[in-house]
Enzyme design. Structure first.
Site, short mmCIF file in Angstrom:
data_model
loop_
_atom_site.label_atom_id
_atom_site.label_comp_id
_atom_site.label_asym_id
_atom_site.label_seq_id
_atom_site.Cartn_x
_atom_site.Cartn_y
_atom_site.Cartn_z
N THR A 127 -0.43 -5.05 15.74
CA THR A 127 -0.03 -3.72 15.29
C THR A 127 -0.29 -3.49 13.80
OG1 THR A 127 2.18 -4.58 14.87
CG2 THR A 127 1.83 -3.49 16.99
N LYS A 128 -0.74 -4.51 13.10
CA LYS A 128 -0.90 -4.37 11.66
C LYS A 128 -2.32 -3.88 11.28
CE LYS A 128 3.22 -6.25 10.72
NZ LYS A 128 4.14 -6.34 11.85
N VAL A 129 -2.46 -3.46 10.02
CA VAL A 129 -3.70 -2.86 9.53
C VAL A 129 -4.92 -3.76 9.78
CG1 VAL A 129 -4.91 -2.30 7.38
CG2 VAL A 129 -2.62 -1.42 7.80
N PHE A 130 -4.80 -5.01 9.44
CA PHE A 130 -5.83 -6.00 9.78
C PHE A 130 -5.15 -7.00 10.72
CE2 PHE A 130 -7.15 -10.39 9.18
CZ PHE A 130 -8.44 -10.31 9.65
N HIS B 156 -0.52 -9.47 13.03
CA HIS B 156 -0.19 -9.10 14.39
C HIS B 156 -1.01 -7.87 14.81
CE1 HIS B 156 2.44 -7.07 17.44
NE2 HIS B 156 2.43 -8.30 17.90
#
Ligand SMILES: *Cc1c(COP(=O)(O)O)cnc(C)c1O
Length: 363
Positions: free
Chosen positions: A180-183, A178
């Site tokens: 908002t995630k790191v990747f 998603h």
């Protein structure tokens, strides 16, 4: 304005050039070439035996529960994103909450055994903030009692433990890509598993349980599109840089806040952490609320994450988890993203430390 996170985006032209490959073929979903290429690249990056690229980090949990045939009690953590609990309920299984370790924020493995009943079928734990659960203790319990293990590894992309990707643990690990995630790929997710048969089943689930005219099983639509895969392919090129920048900023916060009146995450030497979040635990909720208000005055918006503790949701049966309840009330994730400036970090920690020094006016 500074938000808790800011989505990393590749240069716009890079995205459109990548997307053009799908455009030129008029093929934008159903295992197109971008999905296949991203799937292979992520599989290699994560050193996964089986890797399935999917539409998000929630459907993958549903697919894992289904593939493992779970119908009874699932031991889980109350300190996670709500999807961890709701996917258990969605499958008509029963979440049994076990309290968390106050140091790692993950399920407290020493408390799992007491929660096992004849109806327990699995453990579904979250690597909270990308930091590993006690995977060895959980594995030992699972084999002793014949339980399946699902890791909600939505935060864990890039974290390694004992030199290997954290996603390689458990019967199944799922991740979220998603925004908002790191990747990320805007919306996306994946399944990693060492079990070939289980992986084949989930691969079939992803596309309605059929391949062409052969119908193997029931299924769902868990496919990722070429539009999302194009974003993933672009972002994957920067992932080293993204992780390095997060680490630098994470350590800067740590230096500024260590020794103050808040609890920080301590990283053990066997963990190669992805620095996905910077959680700060206050002594009281009043202190947390005071800091939130002071930051808000400067248009800085951290996030109460995770809040509330999931055992307190109206639609679950309450089971007491005092550690998780207390941490959920008192934890704040500070802004952390690729191009967050050091001056902004200084502003944030300055406000936080200032508010901690000032005695609260009431309560
Ligand atoms: C983000 C997240 C999910 C859900 O992932 P989506 O891709 O948004 O569906 C599930 N569990 C945890 C712990 C998460 O942080």
């Amino acid at each position: 304005m500074i938000n808790v996170t800011k989505t990393f985006l590749p240069p716009f032209e890079q995205y459109t050039e990548t997307l053009k490959r799908a455009w030129d073929k008029s093929w934008i979903t159903n295992n197109g070439e971008l999905v296949l290429e991203l799937e292979q690249k992520l599989k290699d990056y994560l050193d996964a035996r089986n890797f399935i690229l999917c539409v998000n980090g929630t459907v993958v949990l549903q697919m894992a529960i289904k593939a493992l045939n779970l119908t009874g009690e699932i031991i889980t953590t109350p300190f996670s994103y709500v999807a961890t609990t709701t996917t258990i309920l969605w499958a008509n299984c029963t979440p049994v909450f076990v309290d968390i370790d106050p140091g790692t924020f993950c399920i407290d493995a020493t408390k799992i055994e007491a929660a096992i009943t004849p109806r327990t079928q699995a453990i579904m734990a979250t690597h909270v903030y990308g930091y590993p659960c006690d995977v060895e203790a959980i594995e030992a319990l699972a084999s002793k009692y014949g339980l399946k293990v699902i890791y909600d590894a939505a935060h864990a992309f890039g974290t390694k433990i004992n030199g290997t990707s954290l996603l390689n643990y458990g019967d199944v690990s799922t991740c979220s890509f998603h925004a908002t995630k790191v990747f990320h790929m805007g919306e996306g997710g994946c399944i990693v598993s060492n079990d070939d048969k289980l992986s084949r089943q989930m691969y079939l689930y992803r596309q309605f349980g059929h391949i062409g005219e052969e119908y193997f099983t029931i299924g769902i639509n868990g496919k990722a599109s070429e539009l999302h895969a194009a974003m993933g392919l672009c972002n994957l090129e920067y992932v080293g840089e993204i992780l390095a920048k997060r680490k630098e900023k994470w350590l800067f916060y740590y230096e500024m806040l260590k020794g103050s009146d808040v609890q920080l995450l301590t990283i053990s030497s066997h963990v190669d952490y992805n620095y996905a979040y910077f959680p700060v635990v206050f002594k009281t909720e009043a202190a947390l609320l005071k800091v939130i208000a002071a930051l808000k005055d400067q248009e800085i918006f951290p996030r109460r994450y995770f809040y509330p503790s999931l055992n307190l949701l109206d639609y679950v049966e309450y089971q007491s988890c005092p550690v998780a309840e207390s941490i959920a009330r008192n934890v704040l994730c500070l802004p952390l993203y690729f191009d967050l400036l050091e001056t902004e970090q200084l502003q944030i920690t300055g406000i936080l430390l200032h508010e901690l020094k000032e005695p609260a006016l009431c309560n």
